[in-house]
Design an enzyme around this catalytic site. Structure first.
Site, short mmCIF file in Angstrom:
data_model
loop_
_atom_site.label_atom_id
_atom_site.label_comp_id
_atom_site.label_asym_id
_atom_site.label_seq_id
_atom_site.Cartn_x
_atom_site.Cartn_y
_atom_site.Cartn_z
NE ARG A 111 0.22 1.42 3.39
CZ ARG A 111 1.14 2.31 3.64
NH1 ARG A 111 2.42 1.93 3.75
NH2 ARG A 111 0.88 3.59 3.75
N GLY A 112 0.28 2.41 -0.14
CA GLY A 112 1.06 3.63 -0.31
C GLY A 112 1.16 3.91 -1.80
CB ALA A 113 0.36 6.96 -3.78
CG ASN A 157 -2.26 11.61 2.67
OD1 ASN A 157 -1.70 10.73 2.02
ND2 ASN A 157 -1.95 11.83 3.93
CE LYS A 158 -5.03 5.68 4.48
NZ LYS A 158 -5.99 4.84 3.73
CG ASP A 210 -3.07 8.21 -1.42
OD1 ASP A 210 -2.96 8.68 -0.27
OD2 ASP A 210 -2.72 7.06 -1.73
CD GLN A 237 -3.00 2.80 6.81
OE1 GLN A 237 -3.59 3.16 7.82
NE2 GLN A 237 -3.61 2.69 5.66
NE ARG A 243 -6.22 0.87 -1.74
CZ ARG A 243 -5.55 1.37 -0.70
NH1 ARG A 243 -4.26 1.11 -0.57
NH2 ARG A 243 -6.14 2.13 0.19
O1 MRU Z 1 -4.48 3.25 2.16
P1 MRU Z 1 -3.00 3.44 2.05
O2 MRU Z 1 -2.22 2.87 3.18
O3 MRU Z 1 -2.47 2.98 0.70
O4 MRU Z 1 -2.82 5.02 2.10
C1 MRU Z 1 -1.54 5.55 2.06
C2 MRU Z 1 -1.50 7.02 2.19
O5 MRU Z 1 -2.51 7.68 2.33
C3 MRU Z 1 -0.16 7.68 2.04
O6 MRU Z 1 -0.07 8.82 2.83
C4 MRU Z 1 0.05 8.06 0.58
O7 MRU Z 1 -0.20 6.98 -0.27
C5 MRU Z 1 1.42 8.55 0.32
S1 MRU Z 1 2.63 7.28 0.45
C6 MRU Z 1 4.14 7.92 0.08
#
Ligand code: MRU
Length: 342
Positions: A44-46, A245-246, A235, A194, A87
């Site tokens: 996970r993470g963009a 973002n999250k 994201d 996270q 996603r």
């Molecule tokens: O749902 P996730 O864990 O994929 O969400 C991740 C985030 O929101 C991060 O802050 C974002 O992807 C940036 S990662 C460098």
């Protein structure tokens, strides 16, 4: 710390659903498993999602068994659509799939075997570029960090969310490596945790002082004067700077403004969606209610309760002090300045 490693048609991922308790590596050798790993947040993470998707295409391309180029491209396109459906919010996923597919299409005069190799090479290049981008974000962002700062971060925008080093945590790492005595407050980041599971663990591995707090404590610590700045990842960033973002990022940004604390977004240019004018056009993923009603399989909410579980929110540009990218720091007015990075 690398969350993914590719070698000869096999993608190894650290299973991020199990961290920090278990450090388990899963080995994936087909795109269906890779699409599932993205959907189920094993990765996970963009930026990490984007590069994983690129490797998914490389692995899928290898398995397409045909002498017909039309058939090859038809099948590759189907895989692109399946991977893109995993996603919806992180634009890096779509950016990565399109980049790999476009590479294949622009070389359609070559043999199928050569195209397969070009796809694999492109995915490897994207992994390398991501690490370089994060190092650059770290360097640029370090200019904003004062000696002795306490930095609040949300979710995990670290090595685990990228191909190494991280975006928001890249800035924190760069500041720490440059000798600044900084410390981090990490939001636990309900519901997927996270911050508690990944950010706290990652920073502790590097010996960077970190204090874990619940999301609803952030305002209290800001008001007490303990937080010098907020740094989060992204994201998807719209042309006017509105940033997805999250979930919980928007509330933090409003709290930061109220308390006169700078609020920084850290992201590579590949996280900017140049096709959308503002954040209203960003699709927000809604995840399974079980993430809210249960913790580690134990029900904590009454059976049958209505639940909403948006995984992201959009922070309006007016709350963002600067966007730190791999190509430099972008300041407001974003609707004039972001377009210059196209
Ligand atoms: O749902 P996730 O864990 O994929 O969400 C991740 C985030 O929101 C991060 O802050 C974002 O992807 C940036 S990662 C460098």
């Amino acid at each position: 710390m690398k969350p993914l490693e590719y070698c000869n048609g096999i993608l190894k991922l650290i299973d991020q659903t199990l961290l920090p308790g278990e450090h388990n590596i899963v080995e994936l050798n087909n795109y269906v498993e890779i699409a599932d790993a993205i959907k189920n947040m094993i990765v996970r993470g963009a930026p990490a999602i984007g590069v994983t998707a690129a490797y998914g295409l490389a692995i899928a391309a290898k398995s397409i068994n045909t002498d017909s180029k039309n058939e090859f491209f038809d099948q590759l396109k189907k895989v692109c659509d399946i991977i893109k459906s995993t996603r919806p919010t992180a634009v890096n996923l779509f950016w990565a799939v399109d980049r790999v597919y476009d590479k294949a299409v622009s070389n359609k005069d070559k043999s199928i075997e050569e195209i397969k190799e070009l796809i694999e090479t492109e995915a490897c290049l994207m992994e390398k570029e991501d690490v370089e981008a994060n190092r650059n974000i770290g360097q640029h962002g370090n200019e904003l960090i004062k000696e002795g700062s306490t930095i609040l971060t949300h979710c995990n925008a670290g090595a685990l969310a990228t191909c190494d080093y991280g975006t928001a945590l890249g800035i924190i790492r760069a500041a720490h490596e440059s000798g600044k005595k900084i410390q981090v407050f990490a939001d636990e980041t309900r519901p997927y945790l996270q911050g508690a599971r990944l950010t706290a663990w990652e920073l502790m591995q590097d010996g960077i002082p970190v204090t874990l707090i619940c999301d609803n404590m952030a305002g209290h610590f800001m008001k007490e004067g303990l937080i010098d700045c907020v740094i989060v990842g992204a994201d998807r960033i719209a042309l006017n700077g509105d940033t997805a973002n999250k979930i919980g990022t928007y509330s933090l940004a409003v709290l930061a403004k109220e308390n006169n604390i700078p609020f920084y977004v850290a992201a590579p240019i590949s996280t900017i969606d140049f096709s959308i004018k503002n954040g209203d056009q960003i699709p927000i993923e809604e995840r399974n209610p079980i993430e809210i009603t249960h913790i580690k399989g134990i029900r904590i909410a009454p059976e049958g309760v209505n639940v909403r579980n948006p995984a992201f929110d959009v922070t309006p540009n007016k709350y963002i002090s600067a966007i730190v990218t791999d190509r430099g720091i972008i300041y407001p007015p974003y609707d004039e300045n972001i377009i210059k990075y196209r």
